[in-house]
Design a protein around this motif. Structure first.
Motif, short mmCIF file in Angstrom:
data_model
loop_
_atom_site.label_atom_id
_atom_site.label_comp_id
_atom_site.label_asym_id
_atom_site.label_seq_id
_atom_site.Cartn_x
_atom_site.Cartn_y
_atom_site.Cartn_z
N GLN A 95 22.41 42.59 24.66
CA GLN A 95 23.30 43.11 23.63
C GLN A 95 24.49 42.16 23.46
N LEU A 96 25.03 42.15 22.24
CA LEU A 96 26.14 41.25 21.94
C LEU A 96 27.34 41.51 22.84
N GLN A 97 27.64 42.77 23.08
CA GLN A 97 28.82 43.10 23.88
C GLN A 97 28.71 42.60 25.32
N GLU A 98 27.49 42.32 25.76
CA GLU A 98 27.33 41.79 27.11
C GLU A 98 27.87 40.37 27.22
N LEU A 99 27.94 39.67 26.08
CA LEU A 99 28.43 38.28 26.09
C LEU A 99 29.91 38.19 25.74
N LEU A 100 30.54 39.31 25.48
CA LEU A 100 31.96 39.32 25.14
C LEU A 100 32.76 39.66 26.40
N ASN A 101 33.55 38.69 26.85
CA ASN A 101 34.32 38.88 28.07
C ASN A 101 35.63 38.13 27.94
N GLY B 255 34.99 35.21 39.34
CA GLY B 255 34.26 36.46 39.19
C GLY B 255 33.58 36.89 40.48
N LEU B 256 33.00 35.93 41.18
CA LEU B 256 32.33 36.25 42.45
C LEU B 256 33.34 36.66 43.52
N ILE B 257 34.54 36.08 43.46
CA ILE B 257 35.58 36.51 44.39
C ILE B 257 35.90 37.98 44.18
N GLN B 258 36.01 38.38 42.91
CA GLN B 258 36.28 39.79 42.63
C GLN B 258 35.13 40.68 43.11
N VAL B 259 33.91 40.17 43.00
CA VAL B 259 32.76 40.94 43.50
C VAL B 259 32.88 41.15 45.00
N MET B 260 33.25 40.07 45.73
CA MET B 260 33.35 40.17 47.19
C MET B 260 34.49 41.09 47.61
N VAL B 261 35.60 41.02 46.87
CA VAL B 261 36.75 41.85 47.20
C VAL B 261 36.44 43.33 47.01
N ASN B 262 35.60 43.63 46.02
CA ASN B 262 35.34 45.03 45.66
C ASN B 262 33.95 45.49 46.08
N LEU B 263 33.44 44.91 47.14
CA LEU B 263 32.10 45.31 47.60
C LEU B 263 32.03 46.79 47.94
N GLU B 264 33.13 47.35 48.38
CA GLU B 264 33.12 48.76 48.75
C GLU B 264 33.23 49.68 47.56
N ASP B 265 33.50 49.13 46.37
CA ASP B 265 33.63 49.95 45.16
C ASP B 265 32.60 49.47 44.13
N PRO B 266 31.42 50.03 44.13
CA PRO B 266 30.34 49.58 43.23
C PRO B 266 30.72 49.63 41.76
N ALA B 267 31.66 50.47 41.37
CA ALA B 267 32.03 50.59 39.96
C ALA B 267 32.70 49.32 39.43
N LEU B 268 33.29 48.52 40.34
CA LEU B 268 33.99 47.31 39.93
C LEU B 268 33.14 46.05 40.05
N LEU B 269 31.95 46.21 40.61
CA LEU B 269 31.11 45.03 40.81
C LEU B 269 30.59 44.45 39.50
N GLY B 270 30.28 45.33 38.55
CA GLY B 270 29.71 44.86 37.30
C GLY B 270 30.63 43.92 36.54
N ALA B 271 31.93 44.28 36.47
CA ALA B 271 32.88 43.44 35.73
C ALA B 271 32.99 42.06 36.34
N GLY B 272 33.03 41.99 37.67
CA GLY B 272 33.14 40.69 38.34
C GLY B 272 31.91 39.83 38.13
N ILE B 273 30.74 40.43 38.23
CA ILE B 273 29.51 39.67 38.02
C ILE B 273 29.40 39.21 36.57
N ALA B 274 29.80 40.05 35.64
CA ALA B 274 29.77 39.68 34.22
C ALA B 274 30.68 38.49 33.95
N THR B 275 31.89 38.54 34.50
CA THR B 275 32.81 37.42 34.31
C THR B 275 32.23 36.13 34.88
#
Length: 253
Positions: free
Chosen positions: A24-30, A162-182
């Motif tokens: 989807q187009l919105q997946e590429l908007l960051n 983005g991967l740093i944010q993923v590692m920092v928020n490993l305990e909060d799955p809700a925040l993992l998507g934004a970091g991986i997308a970035t």
């Protein structure tokens, strides 16, 4: 027009392929990814580029987007007209033609011709100006080329952040998507910006510089022929080779 059409075509191709793959187009908007790549690339260019060169770069970018092409046949017609004027009214009458000349190099040459300067002086003066202008323009093109090198690197930086944010928020799955997308979108932005816009634009700028230099070289030779006292027909015939070279540069291989 062709530059914008090419950019539109490449963008549609990428977005279309993403859609066909189920994306989807919105997946590429960051926005964070865009800030990292665009802001970092422009900032790096500002660090390396003096103000005068930056202004010249912006001027050439505008030319590249509008895709101007000098008309060599019109230039030859102009030279023939000046030759006829010089023969009928004398070289001094060429001063009246200066107001219709926009190119500073050609205007300087016409002024030297109207002042009755020698062929050697006109050639020496204009050749130095021609080479210096060409080199400054190539420096401006290299600024865009260097930005094409910075953009993918900034995309990698965005991916790492983005991967740093993923590692920092490993305990909060809700925040993992934004970091991986970035992380992934920043990489896409960097590579796309370099290969779809900056590097092709730098190549277009070089083509414009070469085309304009060829045109100015032709005008310089024509002015020298007039200074030598050549007739209108002789001037026209001796410059026909530039028409062939111009057609060869713009025709497909």
């Amino acid at each position: 027009m062709w530059v914008l059409l090419g950019l539109l075509l490449s963008t549609v191709a990428i977005l279309g392929a993403n859609y066909l793959e189920g994306g989807q187009l919105q997946e590429l908007l960051n926005l964070p990814a865009a800030l990292i790549v665009l802001g970092g690339t422009c900032g790096a260019a500002l660090v390396q580029t003096p103000k005068n060169l930056l202004l010249r770069t912006l001027h050439l970018v505008r030319l590249a987007l509008s895709d101007p092409q000098p008309h060599h046949a019109d230039g030859i017609s102009q030279l023939v007209h000046w030759c006829i004027t010089a023969r009928r009214k004398g070289l001094l009458a060429l001063e009246n033609e200066l107001t219709g000349v926009d190119d500073p190099l050609i205007r300087n040459g016409l002024q030297l011709l109207a002042d009755g300067k020698s062929v050697e002086l006109i050639r020496a003066t204009l050749e130095v100006e021609l080479v210096a202008r060409e080199q400054r323009d190539y420096q401006a093109a290299r600024v865009i080329e260097s930005m094409g090198g910075y953009a993918p690197t900034l995309g990698i930086i965005g991916a790492v952040l983005g991967l740093i944010q993923v590692m920092v928020n490993l305990e909060d799955p809700a925040l993992l998507g934004a970091g991986i997308a970035t992380a992934f979108v920043a990489t896409i932005y960097g590579i796309a910006l370099a290969n779809l816009l900056l590097l092709p634009l730098a190549g277009k700028m070089r083509q414009i510089i070469d085309s304009r230099s060829l045109y100015q070289e032709m005008m310089l030779e024509g002015l020298l022929f007039i200074a030598e006292g050549q007739g209108p027909k002789s001037v026209q015939l001796r410059l026909q080779g530039y028409l062939e070279r111009s057609d060869a540069k713009t025709s497909p291989a």
